[in-house]
Design a protein around this motif. Sequence first.
Motif, mmCIF file in Angstrom:
data_model
loop_
_atom_site.group_PDB
_atom_site.id
_atom_site.type_symbol
_atom_site.label_atom_id
_atom_site.label_comp_id
_atom_site.label_asym_id
_atom_site.label_seq_id
_atom_site.Cartn_x
_atom_site.Cartn_y
_atom_site.Cartn_z
ATOM 1 N N PHE A 1 24.581 8.605 22.412
ATOM 2 C CA PHE A 1 25.455 8.298 23.549
ATOM 3 C C PHE A 1 24.857 7.051 24.186
ATOM 4 O O PHE A 1 23.848 7.148 24.881
ATOM 5 N N LEU B 1 21.083 6.687 24.276
ATOM 6 C CA LEU B 1 20.482 8.026 24.162
ATOM 7 C C LEU B 1 20.688 8.601 22.762
ATOM 8 O O LEU B 1 21.825 8.763 22.308
ATOM 9 N N GLY C 1 20.140 20.204 27.415
ATOM 10 C CA GLY C 1 20.078 18.792 27.042
ATOM 11 C C GLY C 1 19.504 18.545 25.655
ATOM 12 O O GLY C 1 19.362 17.401 25.228
ATOM 13 N N SER C 2 19.203 19.620 24.914
ATOM 14 C CA SER C 2 18.579 19.416 23.595
ATOM 15 C C SER C 2 19.585 19.021 22.516
ATOM 16 O O SER C 2 19.194 18.644 21.419
ATOM 17 N N GLY C 3 20.892 19.117 22.825
ATOM 18 C CA GLY C 3 21.892 18.654 21.863
ATOM 19 C C GLY C 3 22.712 19.754 21.213
ATOM 20 O O GLY C 3 23.473 19.503 20.273
ATOM 21 N N LYS C 4 22.622 20.976 21.741
ATOM 22 C CA LYS C 4 23.316 22.114 21.120
ATOM 23 C C LYS C 4 24.837 21.943 21.139
ATOM 24 O O LYS C 4 25.511 22.141 20.134
ATOM 25 N N THR D 1 26.521 19.161 21.586
ATOM 26 C CA THR D 1 26.885 17.989 20.798
ATOM 27 C C THR D 1 26.908 18.343 19.309
ATOM 28 O O THR D 1 27.837 17.960 18.584
ATOM 29 N N GLU E 1 28.235 28.721 24.183
ATOM 30 C CA GLU E 1 27.980 29.484 25.412
ATOM 31 C C GLU E 1 29.227 30.203 25.935
ATOM 32 O O GLU E 1 29.656 29.997 27.072
#
Length: 251
Positions: A20, A23, A46-49, A51, A171
Amino acid sequence: MSAAGDVPPMIRMAGVDKFFGPLHVLKGIDLEVPKGQVVVVLGPSGSGKSTLCRTINRLEPIDSGTIEVDGQPVPAEGKALARLRADVGMVFQSFNLFAHKTIVENVMLAPVKVRGVASAQARQNGMELLERVGIANQADKYPAQLSGGQQQRAAIARALNMKPKVMLFDEPTSALDPEVVNEVLDVMTSLARDGMTMLVVTHEMGFARRASDRVVFMADGEIVEDAATEEFFTAPRSERARDFLGKILSH
Ligand SMILES: Nc1ncnc2c1ncn2[C@@H]1O[C@H](COP(=O)(O)OP(=O)(O)OP(=O)(O)O)[C@@H](O)[C@H]1O
Ligand SMILES: [Mg+2]
């Protein structure tokens, strides 16, 4: 190639990078999910799960690497992409049901529009699925008249009515009141037992331990650990996973 090698995994990600802007949010992701397997994705915020999930049906494009679903590269656009998305069911934290349509109408919509299923058939299949998730008696209500747990079960029924090959959950219970979390997890557990291929991002450790075959632990855009569920929970190999489990299991 061995006989088993002839069956492609349901999901195959190889060398996937995603940025991103500056990032780097997915870093060289290699992940194969065989048919029928239930994989839970864990990791800090924020670990990318999310995404990772979203790249699989190309809600997010990737910058390098390859993603295949059931042996087919994920198409960039057009009808081929629409077909792929129909095969990949997705359930998010927010249910995104159409507010002005009844529950059964919500569940019927996509099969009619995308798969060309006759309306009466889509309704009948939809009612069977609502039965299966335990809310057939809510079929003619509008989403706002249902509890969060009922709405999320409707969202699962809606995804299943497309007859997906694989289900992605991001989630699905984290926006729900605690007392209705289990009714959604029970539906997911039963799907898992029935052999659905599933990739599930969740913080529900009881569900993860009970219903998954395998845990993928992410941190900073990388897969730090990829292990059989029992092994992950009883003997995590990495310091980061131990730290994560220590925090999450102690409250
Ligand atoms: N659309 C976007 N534009 C810019 N940055 C983004 C976007 N979506 C996510 N990010 C960033 O990418 C990183 C990974 O985000 P992602 O949502 O995948 O994490 P996550 O593991 O799902 O976190 P959480 O547990 O909080 O849901 C984060 O640093 C996030 O801020
Ligand atoms: Mg997320």
